[in-house]
Design a protein around this motif. Structure first.
Motif, PDB file in Angstrom:
ATOM      1  N   PRO A 245       0.793  -1.238   0.000  1.00  0.00           N
ATOM      2  CA  PRO A 245       0.000   0.000   0.000  1.00  0.00           C
ATOM      3  C   PRO A 245       0.821   1.281   0.000  1.00  0.00           C
ATOM      4  O   PRO A 245       0.454   2.255  -0.647  1.00  0.00           O
ATOM      5  N   HIS A 246       1.930   1.323   0.724  1.00  0.00           N
ATOM      6  CA  HIS A 246       2.575   2.601   1.016  1.00  0.00           C
ATOM      7  C   HIS A 246       3.890   2.833   0.282  1.00  0.00           C
ATOM      8  O   HIS A 246       4.447   3.929   0.368  1.00  0.00           O
ATOM      9  N   THR A 247       4.401   1.847  -0.407  1.00  0.00           N
ATOM     10  CA  THR A 247       5.718   1.986  -1.020  1.00  0.00           C
ATOM     11  C   THR A 247       5.601   2.329  -2.506  1.00  0.00           C
ATOM     12  O   THR A 247       4.515   2.326  -3.084  1.00  0.00           O
ATOM     13  N   THR A 248       6.761   2.617  -3.114  1.00  0.00           N
ATOM     14  CA  THR A 248       6.825   2.961  -4.531  1.00  0.00           C
ATOM     15  C   THR A 248       7.736   1.985  -5.250  1.00  0.00           C
ATOM     16  O   THR A 248       8.544   1.290  -4.626  1.00  0.00           O
ATOM     17  N   VAL A 249       7.617   1.964  -6.556  1.00  0.00           N
ATOM     18  CA  VAL A 249       8.484   1.099  -7.371  1.00  0.00           C
ATOM     19  C   VAL A 249       9.946   1.477  -7.165  1.00  0.00           C
ATOM     20  O   VAL A 249      10.819   0.617  -7.029  1.00  0.00           O
ATOM     21  N   GLU A 250      10.219   2.786  -7.120  1.00  0.00           N
ATOM     22  CA  GLU A 250      11.598   3.249  -6.999  1.00  0.00           C
ATOM     23  C   GLU A 250      12.258   2.756  -5.719  1.00  0.00           C
ATOM     24  O   GLU A 250      13.478   2.557  -5.657  1.00  0.00           O
ATOM     25  N   GLU A 251      11.473   2.561  -4.667  1.00  0.00           N
ATOM     26  CA  GLU A 251      12.015   2.150  -3.370  1.00  0.00           C
ATOM     27  C   GLU A 251      12.233   0.644  -3.262  1.00  0.00           C
ATOM     28  O   GLU A 251      12.883   0.187  -2.333  1.00  0.00           O
ATOM     29  N   ASP A 252      11.691  -0.105  -4.191  1.00  0.00           N
ATOM     30  CA  ASP A 252      11.719  -1.569  -4.085  1.00  0.00           C
ATOM     31  C   ASP A 252      13.145  -2.094  -4.217  1.00  0.00           C
ATOM     32  O   ASP A 252      13.787  -1.955  -5.248  1.00  0.00           O
ATOM     33  N   GLN A 253      13.629  -2.714  -3.153  1.00  0.00           N
ATOM     34  CA  GLN A 253      14.981  -3.271  -3.132  1.00  0.00           C
ATOM     35  C   GLN A 253      14.974  -4.802  -3.209  1.00  0.00           C
ATOM     36  O   GLN A 253      16.026  -5.430  -3.117  1.00  0.00           O
ATOM     37  N   GLU A 254      13.794  -5.389  -3.355  1.00  0.00           N
ATOM     38  CA  GLU A 254      13.678  -6.843  -3.376  1.00  0.00           C
ATOM     39  C   GLU A 254      13.398  -7.393  -4.771  1.00  0.00           C
ATOM     40  O   GLU A 254      13.607  -8.581  -5.019  1.00  0.00           O
ATOM     41  N   SER A 255      12.917  -6.552  -5.664  1.00  0.00           N
ATOM     42  CA  SER A 255      12.585  -7.002  -7.023  1.00  0.00           C
ATOM     43  C   SER A 255      13.709  -6.626  -7.974  1.00  0.00           C
ATOM     44  O   SER A 255      14.199  -5.501  -7.948  1.00  0.00           O
ATOM     45  N   LYS A 371      11.642 -15.916 -19.029  1.00  0.00           N
ATOM     46  CA  LYS A 371      10.934 -17.196 -18.992  1.00  0.00           C
ATOM     47  C   LYS A 371      11.890 -18.354 -18.791  1.00  0.00           C
ATOM     48  O   LYS A 371      11.551 -19.351 -18.129  1.00  0.00           O
ATOM     49  N   TYR A 372      13.095 -18.243 -19.353  1.00  0.00           N
ATOM     50  CA  TYR A 372      14.059 -19.334 -19.247  1.00  0.00           C
ATOM     51  C   TYR A 372      15.220 -18.965 -18.321  1.00  0.00           C
ATOM     52  O   TYR A 372      16.301 -19.510 -18.407  1.00  0.00           O
ATOM     53  N   LYS A 373      14.961 -17.993 -17.435  1.00  0.00           N
ATOM     54  CA  LYS A 373      15.973 -17.586 -16.464  1.00  0.00           C
ATOM     55  C   LYS A 373      15.431 -17.700 -15.045  1.00  0.00           C
ATOM     56  O   LYS A 373      15.755 -16.909 -14.176  1.00  0.00           O
ATOM     57  N   LEU A 374      14.603 -18.680 -14.827  1.00  0.00           N
ATOM     58  CA  LEU A 374      13.933 -18.793 -13.533  1.00  0.00           C
ATOM     59  C   LEU A 374      14.901 -19.109 -12.408  1.00  0.00           C
ATOM     60  O   LEU A 374      14.569 -18.963 -11.234  1.00  0.00           O
ATOM     61  N   SER A 375      16.105 -19.552 -12.737  1.00  0.00           N
ATOM     62  CA  SER A 375      17.090 -19.792 -11.687  1.00  0.00           C
ATOM     63  C   SER A 375      17.495 -18.480 -11.023  1.00  0.00           C
ATOM     64  O   SER A 375      18.043 -18.472  -9.920  1.00  0.00           O
ATOM     65  N   GLU A 376      17.214 -17.363 -11.687  1.00  0.00           N
ATOM     66  CA  GLU A 376      17.545 -16.055 -11.119  1.00  0.00           C
ATOM     67  C   GLU A 376      16.485 -15.583 -10.124  1.00  0.00           C
ATOM     68  O   GLU A 376      16.631 -14.529  -9.523  1.00  0.00           O
ATOM     69  N   LEU A 377      15.427 -16.343  -9.935  1.00  0.00           N
ATOM     70  CA  LEU A 377      14.329 -15.970  -9.044  1.00  0.00           C
ATOM     71  C   LEU A 377      13.833 -14.558  -9.351  1.00  0.00           C
ATOM     72  O   LEU A 377      13.887 -13.655  -8.513  1.00  0.00           O
ATOM     73  N   PRO A 378      13.365 -14.322 -10.576  1.00  0.00           N
ATOM     74  CA  PRO A 378      12.951 -12.973 -10.938  1.00  0.00           C
ATOM     75  C   PRO A 378      11.740 -12.508 -10.142  1.00  0.00           C
ATOM     76  O   PRO A 378      10.817 -13.272  -9.859  1.00  0.00           O
ATOM     77  N   ALA A 379      11.740 -11.237  -9.768  1.00  0.00           N
ATOM     78  CA  ALA A 379      10.611 -10.620  -9.086  1.00  0.00           C
ATOM     79  C   ALA A 379      10.349  -9.272  -9.741  1.00  0.00           C
ATOM     80  O   ALA A 379      11.266  -8.499 -10.008  1.00  0.00           O
ATOM     81  N   LEU A 380       9.081  -9.011 -10.026  1.00  0.00           N
ATOM     82  CA  LEU A 380       8.692  -7.812 -10.759  1.00  0.00           C
ATOM     83  C   LEU A 380       8.085  -6.790  -9.810  1.00  0.00           C
ATOM     84  O   LEU A 380       7.238  -7.115  -8.987  1.00  0.00           O
ATOM     85  N   ALA A 381       8.518  -5.532  -9.933  1.00  0.00           N
ATOM     86  CA  ALA A 381       7.908  -4.420  -9.207  1.00  0.00           C
ATOM     87  C   ALA A 381       7.198  -3.518 -10.205  1.00  0.00           C
ATOM     88  O   ALA A 381       7.779  -3.097 -11.202  1.00  0.00           O
ATOM     89  N   ALA A 382       5.930  -3.241  -9.962  1.00  0.00           N
ATOM     90  CA  ALA A 382       5.156  -2.330 -10.794  1.00  0.00           C
ATOM     91  C   ALA A 382       4.263  -1.515  -9.884  1.00  0.00           C
ATOM     92  O   ALA A 382       4.185  -1.751  -8.680  1.00  0.00           O
ATOM     93  N   GLY A 383       3.589  -0.551 -10.460  1.00  0.00           N
ATOM     94  CA  GLY A 383       2.687   0.245  -9.635  1.00  0.00           C
ATOM     95  C   GLY A 383       2.473   1.618 -10.219  1.00  0.00           C
ATOM     96  O   GLY A 383       3.168   2.048 -11.135  1.00  0.00           O
TER      97      GLY A 383
END
Length: 467
Positions: A245-255, A371-383
Motif C-alpha cells: 500500500p505505502h511503497t513505490t516502485v523506486e524504493e523496491d529493493q527486493e525485485s 521465462k528461461y531464467k527462472l534460476s535467477e528468481l525474478p521478481a517484478l515491481a510495478a505500480g
C-alpha cells in the motif's frame, strides 16, 4: 465454454492490433496464422541507421571544444552565456534566476561535466559504428558506465545537433528519434524541473571512479505472433500478487525487474516539465536517458529493457509536488528496467479483445525474456500513484503475464490504502480459487458488455465466482 468458443471464432478473423499507433515508413505487414487467431504483424526492418554524435560534424565540434576548453562559468549569469554559445536555443534566463546552485557546482560539478563531454572522440571514434535500435529488430547496445556518462554530459550541455533538442524529433534515414539535449530543462523554472536538475547534478557529483568496466545494456525487444502465448486458452494458474500500500516502485529493493509504463518514448517527458512515475524513475536513474538517443519510439509489439543502471537520487512527491530528497548510493541490486508504451485510450477501447491482447503481448515481449531464467528468481515491481481505470486494468494484465512467465509480482500503490486493499483481495481470491490466465482473460473481454457500470474488481469477482 460457449463464450470461449465465441472468442476463438472472433479471433480467427484478421484484425489490426495497436490501432492508432504511429508506424514508420517502409513498415511492411505480414499475416501469420495460429490455431486461434490471425493478426497482422510487422516484419523486421532491413534498414541500418548508425548513431551520429556531435564530433562527427567537425566544424561545429571545433566550436564546441573551443568553448569547453575556455574559461568556464563562475556564476549563473555566465552559465547562461556559456550554454547559449553551445546551443543558441538556450536563451531564456528564467530558470537561472530561480535555481540556487550549490557551492561546488561551478568549482567541481560543471568541470566534471565538461571533462566527460570532451571524451567523446576518444570513447566513440568514427570507425566505431553503432547501429541504432530500430523498430522490429531485436538487438542491443552495450556501453561502459563512463561512455554513458560521456553521452549524458553532452546532453546536459546540449551539444547534440541544434535540430536534436529535447521535444524535437530528429529524422534519420526515414526514422524519428527523440533528442536528448537538456535544452528544454534550461528554459523552465517549475518545481518539477528544478528537482530534475538536482537529480542530474547529483549524478555528476557521484559518478563512481572505477566505471570503465561496469556496463549498461539497452535492449529492444520486439515479439512476433509465433512467440506469444495463447492467452485465450492458457491453463497457467494465476500467481499470488503481493500488493504494497505505502511503497513505490523506486524504493523496491527486493525485485530485480522494475516496470516503467511510458508513452511512446522511454521515460515519458523526462526532459520536459512532467514528473509522473516514469519521469521520476528516469531522473533517479539518469543513465536510462541514453535509451532515447539510441532507439526509435516503441511500436505496439515491442518493449525496451535497460540493465545495469544505478539509482543515484531519491525524490518525494509527484508531479508539481516532486522534490529532490537526497542521494541513494547504497543501491547495489542489479535491476533491469522493462519499459512499456502502454495503450492510453478511452475505457471503451481498453477492454476490447484486440487491445487486451496487444497489451498482454507488449508486456510479454519484455518480461518473456525471463521465462528461461527462472534460476535467477525474478521478481517484478510495478505500480502507479493514481488508480485510474487503465491502472486497474494494467495491474491485472501484469499479473497474467507474470503468471504465464513465472515471475513473482509486487504491485506498489504509493499510499493509496483503499485501492491496495481491493487489489490484494482480488489477487488472493483468484489465487485461492485456482483461476487460470485464460479464465481471467475471457472475463476481462466481457467487462464492457456485461458490467453495467460496475467497478472492474467487483465485476471480476462476480464473473469468476470469487465471492
Amino acid at each position: 465454454m460457449e463464450k470461449a468458443q465465441e472468442l476463438i471464432k472472433d479471433h480467427s478473423k484478421p484484425m489490426m492490433i495497436g490501432a492508432g499507433v504511429a508506424f514508420f515508413s517502409g513498415l511492411v505487414y505480414n499475416m501469420f496464422a495460429s490455431a486461434n487467431k490471425q493478426d497482422y504483424w510487422p516484419e523486421p526492418l532491413p534498414s541500418e541507421t548508425f548513431l551520429v554524435l556531435p564530433h562527427f560534424r567537425k566544424r561545429r565540434w571545433r566550436n564546441i571544444v573551443d568553448i569547453l576548453q575556455g574559461d568556464l562559468p563562475v556564476d549563473s549569469d555566465s552559465l547562461v552565456s556559456f550554454l547559449h554559445a553551445i546551443n543558441p536555443g538556450i536563451n531564456d534566463p528564467e530558470f537561472f534566476e530561480e535555481f540556487e546552485f550549490d557551492e561546488d557546482y561551478f568549482t567541481a560539478i560543471l568541470p566534471t561535466v565538461v571533462k566527460y563531454a570532451l571524451m567523446l572522440p576518444e570513447l566513440f571514434p568514427k570507425k566505431r559504428k553503432l547501429k541504432m535500435l530500430l523498430p522490429q529488430q531485436k538487438a542491443q547496445l552495450q556501453f561502459t558506465r563512463i561512455e554513458v556518462a560521456c553521452l549524458l554530459a553532452n546532453a546536459y550541455l546540449s551539444t547534440y545537433d541544434n535540430n536534436n533538442n529535447s521535444y524535437t524529433e530528429l529524422e534519420m534515414d526515414g526514422f524519428r528519434f527523440f533528442g536528448i539535449n537538456f535544452s528544454t530543462l534550461w528554459l523552465f523554472s517549475s518545481s518539477a524541473v528544478r528537482s530534475k536538475h538536482e537529480c542530474f547534478i547529483n549524478y555528476f557529483r557521484n559518478i563512481p571512479n572505477d566505471i570503465h568496466h561496469e556496463t549498461i545494456t539497452f535492449k529492444r525487444c520486439p515479439i512476433t505472433i509465433l512467440d506469444t502465448p495463447d492467452w485465450l486458452t492458457s491453463s497457467k494458474p494465476v500467481c499470488l500478487g503481493n500488493v504494497l500500500p505505502h511503497t513505490t516502485v523506486e524504493e523496491d529493493q527486493e525485485s530485480n525487474i522494475h516496470v516503467c509504463l511510458s508513452r511512446k518514448y522511454q521515460g515519458g517527458e523526462v526532459l520536459g516539465t512532467a514528473a509522473g512515475v516514469e519521469e521520476i524513475l528516469f531522473c533517479e536513474r539518469p543513465e536510462c536517458i541514453v535509451s532515447l538517443l539510441v532507439s526509435a519510439p516503441m511500436q505496439f509489439n515491442e518493449s525496451f529493457i535497460v540493465s545495469g543502471t544505478k539509482r543515484y537520487s531519491t525524490t518525494e512527491g509527484m508531479y508539481s509536488d516532486v522534490v529532490y530528497s537526497g542521494e541513494d548510493l547504497d543501491n547495489v541490486l542489479d535491476i533491469s528496467l522493462v519499459i512499456v508504451d502502454q495503450l492510453v485510450s478511452w475505457k471503451s477501447d481498453r477492454y476490447k479483445p484486440d487491445n487486451l491482447i496487444r497489451e498482454l503481448n507488449r508486456y510479454y515481449s519484455g518480461l518473456g525474456e525471463w521465462k528461461y531464467k527462472l534460476s535467477e528468481l525474478p521478481a517484478l515491481a510495478a505500480g502507479y500513484d493514481e488508480p485510474h481505470f487503465h491502472h486497474k486494468l494494467t495491474s491485472i494484465l501484469l499479473l497474467l503475464v507474470c503468471s504465464e512467465v513465472g515471475i513473482q509480482y509486487r504491485y506498489h500503490c504509493y499510499g493509496n490504502e483503499e485501492f491496495a486493499f481491493k487489489l490484494q483481495n482480488l489477487f488472493e481470491m483468484m489465487f485461492t480459487t485456482k483461476k487460470t490466465v485464460g479464465e481471467v482473460y475471457i472475463a476481462l473481454t466481457e467487462y464492457l458488455e456485461h458490467s453495467d457500470n460496475m467497478d472492474e474488481f467487483q465485476f471480476l469477482a462476480e464473473r469468476l465466482n470469487l465471492e
